[in-house]
Design an enzyme around this catalytic site. Structure first.
Site, PDB file in Angstrom:
ATOM      1  N   MET A  54     -17.001 -29.316  25.637  1.00 15.73           N
ATOM      2  CA  MET A  54     -16.521 -27.975  25.170  1.00 15.73           C
ATOM      3  C   MET A  54     -17.185 -27.030  24.785  1.00 15.73           C
ATOM      4  O   MET A  54     -18.181 -26.293  24.349  1.00 15.73           O
ATOM      5  CB  MET A  54     -15.705 -28.127  23.444  1.00 15.73           C
ATOM      6  CG  MET A  54     -14.769 -27.523  23.035  1.00 15.73           C
ATOM      7  SD  MET A  54     -13.737 -27.944  21.795  1.00 15.73           S
ATOM      8  CE  MET A  54     -12.772 -27.084  22.107  1.00 15.73           C
ATOM      9  N   ASP A  65     -18.597 -20.014  20.652  1.00 16.09           N
ATOM     10  CA  ASP A  65     -19.331 -19.329  19.743  1.00 16.09           C
ATOM     11  C   ASP A  65     -20.062 -18.741  21.471  1.00 16.09           C
ATOM     12  O   ASP A  65     -20.452 -19.256  22.759  1.00 16.09           O
ATOM     13  CB  ASP A  65     -21.139 -20.460  19.616  1.00 16.09           C
ATOM     14  CG  ASP A  65     -22.470 -19.615  19.458  1.00 16.09           C
ATOM     15  OD1 ASP A  65     -22.588 -18.032  20.041  1.00 16.09           O
ATOM     16  OD2 ASP A  65     -23.074 -20.242  19.765  1.00 16.09           O
ATOM     17  N   HIS A 111     -19.554 -22.001  23.762  1.00 15.12           N
ATOM     18  CA  HIS A 111     -19.540 -23.218  23.548  1.00 15.12           C
ATOM     19  C   HIS A 111     -18.567 -23.167  22.334  1.00 15.12           C
ATOM     20  O   HIS A 111     -18.903 -22.470  21.174  1.00 15.12           O
ATOM     21  CB  HIS A 111     -20.488 -24.070  22.846  1.00 15.12           C
ATOM     22  CG  HIS A 111     -21.604 -23.986  22.634  1.00 15.12           C
ATOM     23  ND1 HIS A 111     -21.542 -24.035  20.972  1.00 15.12           N
ATOM     24  CD2 HIS A 111     -22.808 -23.080  22.884  1.00 15.12           C
ATOM     25  CE1 HIS A 111     -22.703 -23.734  20.439  1.00 15.12           C
ATOM     26  NE2 HIS A 111     -23.555 -23.134  21.200  1.00 15.12           N
ATOM     27  N   CYS A 112     -18.381 -24.435  21.731  1.00 13.79           N
ATOM     28  CA  CYS A 112     -17.423 -25.006  20.197  1.00 13.79           C
ATOM     29  C   CYS A 112     -18.693 -25.418  19.225  1.00 13.79           C
ATOM     30  O   CYS A 112     -19.402 -26.323  20.253  1.00 13.79           O
ATOM     31  CB  CYS A 112     -16.776 -25.752  20.703  1.00 13.79           C
ATOM     32  SG  CYS A 112     -15.982 -25.975  18.751  1.00 13.79           S
ATOM     33  N   HIS A 169     -31.919 -31.981  40.600  1.00 12.39           N
ATOM     34  CA  HIS A 169     -32.818 -32.853  41.250  1.00 12.39           C
ATOM     35  C   HIS A 169     -33.569 -33.213  40.770  1.00 12.39           C
ATOM     36  O   HIS A 169     -34.903 -33.806  40.958  1.00 12.39           O
ATOM     37  CB  HIS A 169     -33.552 -31.807  41.976  1.00 12.39           C
ATOM     38  CG  HIS A 169     -34.352 -32.651  44.077  1.00 12.39           C
ATOM     39  ND1 HIS A 169     -35.449 -32.773  43.069  1.00 12.39           N
ATOM     40  CD2 HIS A 169     -34.367 -31.974  45.095  1.00 12.39           C
ATOM     41  CE1 HIS A 169     -34.924 -33.835  44.859  1.00 12.39           C
ATOM     42  NE2 HIS A 169     -34.717 -33.086  45.560  1.00 12.39           N
ATOM     43  N   GLU A 189     -35.960 -23.408  46.293  1.00 11.26           N
ATOM     44  CA  GLU A 189     -35.850 -24.390  46.799  1.00 11.26           C
ATOM     45  C   GLU A 189     -35.068 -25.366  45.725  1.00 11.26           C
ATOM     46  O   GLU A 189     -34.183 -25.890  46.224  1.00 11.26           O
ATOM     47  CB  GLU A 189     -36.863 -25.531  47.171  1.00 11.26           C
ATOM     48  CG  GLU A 189     -38.249 -25.885  46.504  1.00 11.26           C
ATOM     49  CD  GLU A 189     -39.024 -26.571  46.815  1.00 11.26           C
ATOM     50  OE1 GLU A 189     -38.876 -27.481  47.322  1.00 11.26           O
ATOM     51  OE2 GLU A 189     -40.111 -26.176  46.247  1.00 11.26           O
ATOM     52  N   THR A 190     -35.227 -25.067  44.347  1.00  5.73           N
ATOM     53  CA  THR A 190     -34.608 -25.963  43.721  1.00  5.73           C
ATOM     54  C   THR A 190     -34.810 -24.645  42.519  1.00  5.73           C
ATOM     55  O   THR A 190     -36.434 -23.997  41.839  1.00  5.73           O
ATOM     56  CB  THR A 190     -36.065 -27.002  43.141  1.00  5.73           C
ATOM     57  OG1 THR A 190     -35.225 -27.775  43.945  1.00  5.73           O
ATOM     58  CG2 THR A 190     -34.709 -27.458  41.707  1.00  5.73           C
ATOM     59  N   HIS A 246     -22.687 -16.806  23.669  1.00  8.15           N
ATOM     60  CA  HIS A 246     -24.184 -16.669  24.469  1.00  8.15           C
ATOM     61  C   HIS A 246     -24.225 -15.156  24.363  1.00  8.15           C
ATOM     62  O   HIS A 246     -25.315 -14.632  24.178  1.00  8.15           O
ATOM     63  CB  HIS A 246     -24.513 -17.200  24.713  1.00  8.15           C
ATOM     64  CG  HIS A 246     -24.925 -19.018  24.414  1.00  8.15           C
ATOM     65  ND1 HIS A 246     -26.250 -19.571  24.411  1.00  8.15           N
ATOM     66  CD2 HIS A 246     -24.413 -19.633  23.430  1.00  8.15           C
ATOM     67  CE1 HIS A 246     -26.120 -20.943  23.920  1.00  8.15           C
ATOM     68  NE2 HIS A 246     -25.242 -20.828  23.508  1.00  8.15           N
ATOM     69  N   HIS A 299     -18.674 -32.155  19.793  1.00  8.53           N
ATOM     70  CA  HIS A 299     -17.971 -31.040  20.493  1.00  8.53           C
ATOM     71  C   HIS A 299     -18.535 -30.998  21.698  1.00  8.53           C
ATOM     72  O   HIS A 299     -17.634 -30.967  23.264  1.00  8.53           O
ATOM     73  CB  HIS A 299     -17.733 -29.764  20.151  1.00  8.53           C
ATOM     74  CG  HIS A 299     -16.491 -30.051  18.889  1.00  8.53           C
ATOM     75  ND1 HIS A 299     -15.200 -29.513  18.745  1.00  8.53           N
ATOM     76  CD2 HIS A 299     -16.800 -30.943  17.957  1.00  8.53           C
ATOM     77  CE1 HIS A 299     -14.469 -29.834  18.040  1.00  8.53           C
ATOM     78  NE2 HIS A 299     -15.256 -30.822  17.385  1.00  8.53           N
ATOM     79  N   HIS A 335     -30.517 -28.354  43.159  1.00 11.21           N
ATOM     80  CA  HIS A 335     -31.012 -27.701  43.895  1.00 11.21           C
ATOM     81  C   HIS A 335     -30.221 -28.296  45.480  1.00 11.21           C
ATOM     82  O   HIS A 335     -29.060 -28.713  45.100  1.00 11.21           O
ATOM     83  CB  HIS A 335     -31.741 -29.092  44.945  1.00 11.21           C
ATOM     84  CG  HIS A 335     -32.577 -29.165  46.312  1.00 11.21           C
ATOM     85  ND1 HIS A 335     -33.311 -28.518  46.440  1.00 11.21           N
ATOM     86  CD2 HIS A 335     -32.116 -30.332  46.507  1.00 11.21           C
ATOM     87  CE1 HIS A 335     -32.939 -28.407  48.322  1.00 11.21           C
ATOM     88  NE2 HIS A 335     -33.291 -29.795  48.445  1.00 11.21           N
ATOM     89  N   HIS A 343     -11.260 -25.870  15.493  1.00 11.16           N
ATOM     90  CA  HIS A 343     -12.463 -26.080  16.396  1.00 11.16           C
ATOM     91  C   HIS A 343     -13.066 -24.238  16.345  1.00 11.16           C
ATOM     92  O   HIS A 343     -12.033 -23.907  15.965  1.00 11.16           O
ATOM     93  CB  HIS A 343     -11.843 -25.952  17.930  1.00 11.16           C
ATOM     94  CG  HIS A 343     -11.714 -27.364  18.463  1.00 11.16           C
ATOM     95  ND1 HIS A 343     -11.729 -28.182  18.646  1.00 11.16           N
ATOM     96  CD2 HIS A 343     -10.117 -27.812  18.851  1.00 11.16           C
ATOM     97  CE1 HIS A 343     -11.765 -29.084  19.365  1.00 11.16           C
ATOM     98  NE2 HIS A 343     -10.204 -29.302  18.935  1.00 11.16           N
TER      99      HIS A 343
END
Length: 405
Positions: free
Chosen positions: A214, A161, A198-199, A369, A342-343, A163, A209, A319, A158
């Site tokens: 993950m 990363d 994430h992996c 939604h 709203e969304t 971001h 993964h 939403h 494993h």
């Protein structure tokens, strides 16, 4: 409803572990029990080309002649990570100078029930045993110092990363750990906002993964806290951390979900299912109903909740039924928040923050939604809100009754 991986069935070691680079680059695994030969995946040119990119990034960083960083002026603090949907203790407005925030995560592989009604289950690949992994919170200018540990009974290699970080593929090139190994990575939070981690071992093991759970989120707050477009401070009473997870669970010829003895044994079957790009499940926090019923999120009328929504792989459209996103940061805390949405939109491979103050009691459904995913595939959560009803906002003038024409 869960049990841990590898309960004395398969001995693992650095040599027989299911290595991402080995699987993706050579389509073979050494060591008995790790993967049956009949399940060895076919490797295409794209996969083979990308399989070693994270290792190459690590080698490049290891060859660097950069000067050691000056850590004078930083204060070391430990952040105790907690399971979703909760958030670790933190300051909304930073006090004092920048900090080195020490955290520890284990890459736990565990069997999880995705849907009790159908018996669907997955050998989830996790950080600290949860899907999503725990929320990490810091301020712009702080440093995150992660100790990443891979338990000795794991089946796989494993890494991680971030971001939110800069360099070495988000740290993915510097954090490869095999069963029984640990590594320490320190990175500086230079950009405020919510970010996915994430992996990413390499090649097809990256989506494998991620779609096995993950992934998680980091929130990098501005040092002076959240603000509206005019610079007025915004504060929240609590955080609701929601990780939307798409699963691609293999089925047999009878339409029943397949079951596997150990993590990784589903590799070839999962790759085949994933190539269709149609998830069997799209759920919040790991399983159907994980944030409903007795596990529903709670609030009181007048409380302000910051909803952090992470989706590491697919676009989503959250939403809040009966409420709104009063302030929504779809991109970064550097940008002024969107108002009264709203969304809102969560791009695949990102995390988004939305703030709302509840004004009425009752049950609120928070869902994707895309209603097919929200209703039929499981991407729904509930907020149960306590308080007094306000007829000025809504009133049932006439209860349902029969009528004549």
């Amino acid at each position: 409803m869960t049990k841990f991986i590898n309960p004395g069935l398969v001995k693992t070691s650095r040599r027989n572990v299911l290595r991402g680079s080995m699987l993706a680059g050579a389509a073979a695994v050494t060591g008995a029990g790790a993967m049956a030969a009949t399940h060895a995946p076919k490797i295409n040119k794209i996969n083979a080309t990308s399989s070693m990119i994270y290792k190459a990034a690590g080698e490049q960083a290891a060859d660097s002649t950069a000067e050691p960083v000056d850590l004078s002026g930083y204060t070391r603090v430990k952040q105790e990570l907690v399971s979703p949907p909760f958030a670790p203790e933190h300051e909304q407005v930073a006090t004092g100078g920048p900090k080195i925030i020490e955290i520890t995560m284990e890459t736990t592989e565990r069997l999880m029930v995705v849907d009790e009604d159908t018996g669907a289950e997955v050998w989830a690949l996790t950080y600290n045993g949860s899907v999503p992994g725990p929320l990490i919170i810091c301020h712009e200018g702080d440093m995150i110092e992660l100790t990443l540990r891979n338990p000795v009974d794991s089946m796989m290699e494993h890494n991680i990363d971030f971001h939110a970080s800069t360099g070495a593929l988000g740290g993915g090139g510097l954090t490869h750990v095999y069963p029984g190994e640990e590594t320490v990575l320190r990175w500086k939070a230079t950009k405020p906002g919510c970010f996915t981690y994430h992996c990413a071992p390499g090649g097809a093991m990256i989506p494998y993964h991620v779609t096995h759970g993950m992934n998680g989120a980091v929130m990098v707050l501005p040092r002076d806290g959240l603000k509206d477009k005019d610079g007025n401070p915004l504060q929240y009473d609590k955080i609701a951390y929601i990780g939307e997870q798409d699963y691609y669970l293999p089925m047999d010829e009878n339409g029943e979900y397949r079951k596997y003895e150990v993590a990784g044994d589903d590799y070839a079957d999962s790759l085949e299912a994933m190539r269709g790009l149609i998830p069997t499940h799209s759920v919040f926090n790991g399983a159907v109903g994980a944030l409903t019923g007795e596990h529903a999120l709670t609030a009181n009328v007048g409380e302000t909740v910051l909803m952090i929504h992470n989706q590491a792989n697919r676009d989503s459209r959250p939403h809040l039924i009966g409420g709104h996103g009063t302030y929504v940061w779809e991109s970064s805390f550097t940008d002024a928040p969107l108002r009264d949405m709203e969304t809102w939109f969560v791009r695949g491979g990102s995390a988004v923050a939305a703030m709302y103050t509840f004004e009425q009691p009752g049950v609120y459904a928070y869902l994707n939604h895309n209603l097919i995913e929200g209703v039929m595939l499981g991407a729904t959560a509930h907020f149960v809100v306590q308080g007094e009803w306000d007829n000025n906002l809504m009133e049932q003038v006439v209860a349902p009754r029969e009528f004549t024409t």
